[in-house]
Design an enzyme around this catalytic site. Structure first.
Site, PDB file in Angstrom:
ATOM      1  N   HIS A   1       0.825  -1.214   0.000  1.00 38.67           N
ATOM      2  CA  HIS A   1       0.000   0.000   0.000  1.00 38.67           C
ATOM      3  C   HIS A   1       0.860   1.265   0.000  1.00 38.67           C
ATOM      4  O   HIS A   1       1.906   1.336   0.629  1.00 38.67           O
ATOM      5  CB  HIS A   1      -1.022  -0.004   1.133  1.00 38.67           C
ATOM      6  CG  HIS A   1      -0.484   0.157   2.521  1.00 38.67           C
ATOM      7  ND1 HIS A   1      -0.256   1.383   3.093  1.00 38.67           N
ATOM      8  CD2 HIS A   1      -0.165  -0.762   3.462  1.00 38.67           C
ATOM      9  CE1 HIS A   1       0.172   1.228   4.326  1.00 38.67           C
ATOM     10  NE2 HIS A   1       0.240  -0.066   4.568  1.00 38.67           N
TER      11      HIS A   1
ATOM     12  N   GLU B   1      -5.359   1.648   2.276  1.00 40.37           N
ATOM     13  CA  GLU B   1      -5.185   0.553   3.228  1.00 40.37           C
ATOM     14  C   GLU B   1      -5.281   1.030   4.668  1.00 40.37           C
ATOM     15  O   GLU B   1      -5.806   0.315   5.534  1.00 40.37           O
ATOM     16  CB  GLU B   1      -3.835  -0.123   2.994  1.00 40.37           C
ATOM     17  CG  GLU B   1      -3.634  -1.433   3.764  1.00 40.37           C
ATOM     18  CD  GLU B   1      -3.086  -1.250   5.168  1.00 40.37           C
ATOM     19  OE1 GLU B   1      -3.075  -2.235   5.939  1.00 40.37           O
ATOM     20  OE2 GLU B   1      -2.656  -0.119   5.518  1.00 40.37           O
ATOM     21  N   GLU B   2      -4.773   2.215   4.962  1.00 42.07           N
ATOM     22  CA  GLU B   2      -4.721   2.680   6.348  1.00 42.07           C
ATOM     23  C   GLU B   2      -6.109   2.878   6.959  1.00 42.07           C
ATOM     24  O   GLU B   2      -6.229   3.000   8.180  1.00 42.07           O
ATOM     25  CB  GLU B   2      -3.914   3.976   6.449  1.00 42.07           C
ATOM     26  CG  GLU B   2      -2.415   3.818   6.185  1.00 42.07           C
ATOM     27  CD  GLU B   2      -1.673   3.017   7.239  1.00 42.07           C
ATOM     28  OE1 GLU B   2      -2.321   2.604   8.227  1.00 42.07           O
ATOM     29  OE2 GLU B   2      -0.464   2.791   7.086  1.00 42.07           O
TER      30      GLU B   2
END
Length: 345
Positions: free
Chosen positions: A65, A217-218
């Site tokens: 990511h 993604e985070e």
């Protein structure tokens, strides 16, 4: 490793908090195109490149990511300073004292500043060292002559503007890499270098493989879509978490056996372990108790695949992170070995 570290330094220099990843995806698209690939940006903002293999009936997908932690302007205070809202999971103390950039949507400019506790001065506030750091008392001190809300707004700053943190990237003579956002730009650099090598060598991978660079993604859902129906294996290349009761270190590749969402596929994990042992790649098995990956997000979305997770060992994750070139090299070697191996049995 020199080329991998060059990619890493270039990636770390590009601000890319989740939701503000256009510049870093432009970098990926340009780099992959220059290497001779045909990448594409998905509607979600991820970058995908497909490498056809000898067997095109069963596919693999590998992710890393490109988005990072960050913040967003929540409010402009009466004194001209900014309140923030977090992007991604980190305690407020992890960014206290960090230099930052406010990315102004209205005019495309940036304004620098520093993220501080409101009660920072020990000469004024008795509780400066003990008060809990919260959204209500953390603020951005702008590097502009502003003392009112109106003066800050005159710069173009508005609620919703993204705020990125200074990565402070340093590579030491002893081989340590210190920076914010090694999670997960180390893995992105590893995949870029492998793609470069495969192109230069004219290598034909055994199976068609999709390289997905996820951009959200985070916040938990970067790699849970755009998965081709033919995909049977899904490998997330992300960070290995270090701390008490963890085996992961800064000198080996970490293979995750379980994270907060549950165990990773046992057969896939053992396949990676065998590859590491056969090729004498230093590795550690580990559990990451407060962690989720693109692969676990894909499983939650219903992907019918075997999933696994590996990555370089990252010290002080979601703060000012550190790893070592040995860990990056071990990670790259294991990903390479996997991509050249047969499917998991």
């Amino acid at each position: 490793m020199t080329e991998t570290l060059t990619y890493l330094q270039e990636l770390l220099a590009i601000p890319s908090p989740t939701g503000y990843t256009r510049e870093v995806t432009d970098y990926l698209l340009a780099t992959l195109s220059r290497l001779g690939y045909e990448p594409r940006r998905t509607a979600k903002g991820n970058v995908m490149v497909t490498v056809k293999g000898a067997d095109q009936s069963k596919h693999r997908l590998v992710t890393a990511h490109i988005d990072t932690l960050g913040t967003m302007v929540r409010a402009i205070k009466a004194d001209g300073r900014l309140k923030l809202d977090r992007i991604g999971g980190f305690p407020w103390n992890m960014i206290e004292g960090e230099n930052c950039l406010v990315h102004i949507a209205a005019n495309g400019k940036t304004v620098s500043g520093t993220i501080l506790l409101h009660q920072t001065s020990t000469h004024v506030y008795k509780d400066a060292g003990t008060v809990e750091r919260t959204q209500d008392n953390m603020e951005v001190r702008l590097d502009e002559k502003v003392t009112t809300e109106a003066e800050t707004r005159a710069l173009g700053i508005e609620v919703g503007d993204f705020v990125s943190f200074d990565p402070r990237t340093t590579i030491t003579e002893t081989g340590f890499v210190k920076s914010r956002f090694l999670d997960d730009k180390v893995s992105v650099a590893v995949l870029l270098h492998l793609l470069q090598v495969y192109q230069e060598q004219g290598l034909n991978l055994p199976y068609t493989t999709h390289f997905l660079f996820s951009s959200i993604e985070e916040v938990g859902n970067g790699g849970n879509s755009s998965i081709p129906d033919e995909t049977v294996e899904y490998l997330a290349v992300d960070m290995g978490a270090m701390g008490d009761d963890q085996q992961t270190d800064e000198y080996t590749v970490s293979i995750c056996v379980k994270d907060a969402t549950g165990p990773y596929n046992y057969d896939f994990r053992q396949h990676l372990v065998k590859l590491a042992k056969d090729q004498e790649i230093p590795f550690k098995l580990d559990i990451y108790p407060y962690y989720g990956s693109d692969a676990s997000a894909a499983m939650a979305a219903g992907a019918e695949v075997k999933h696994a997770l590996l990555g370089a060992g990252i010290e002080s994750s979601h703060s000012y992170e550190r790893t070592h070139k040995d860990s990056i090299e071990a990670t790259e070697r294991l990903v390479d070995a996997y991509l050249k191996s047969n499917l998991v049995e």
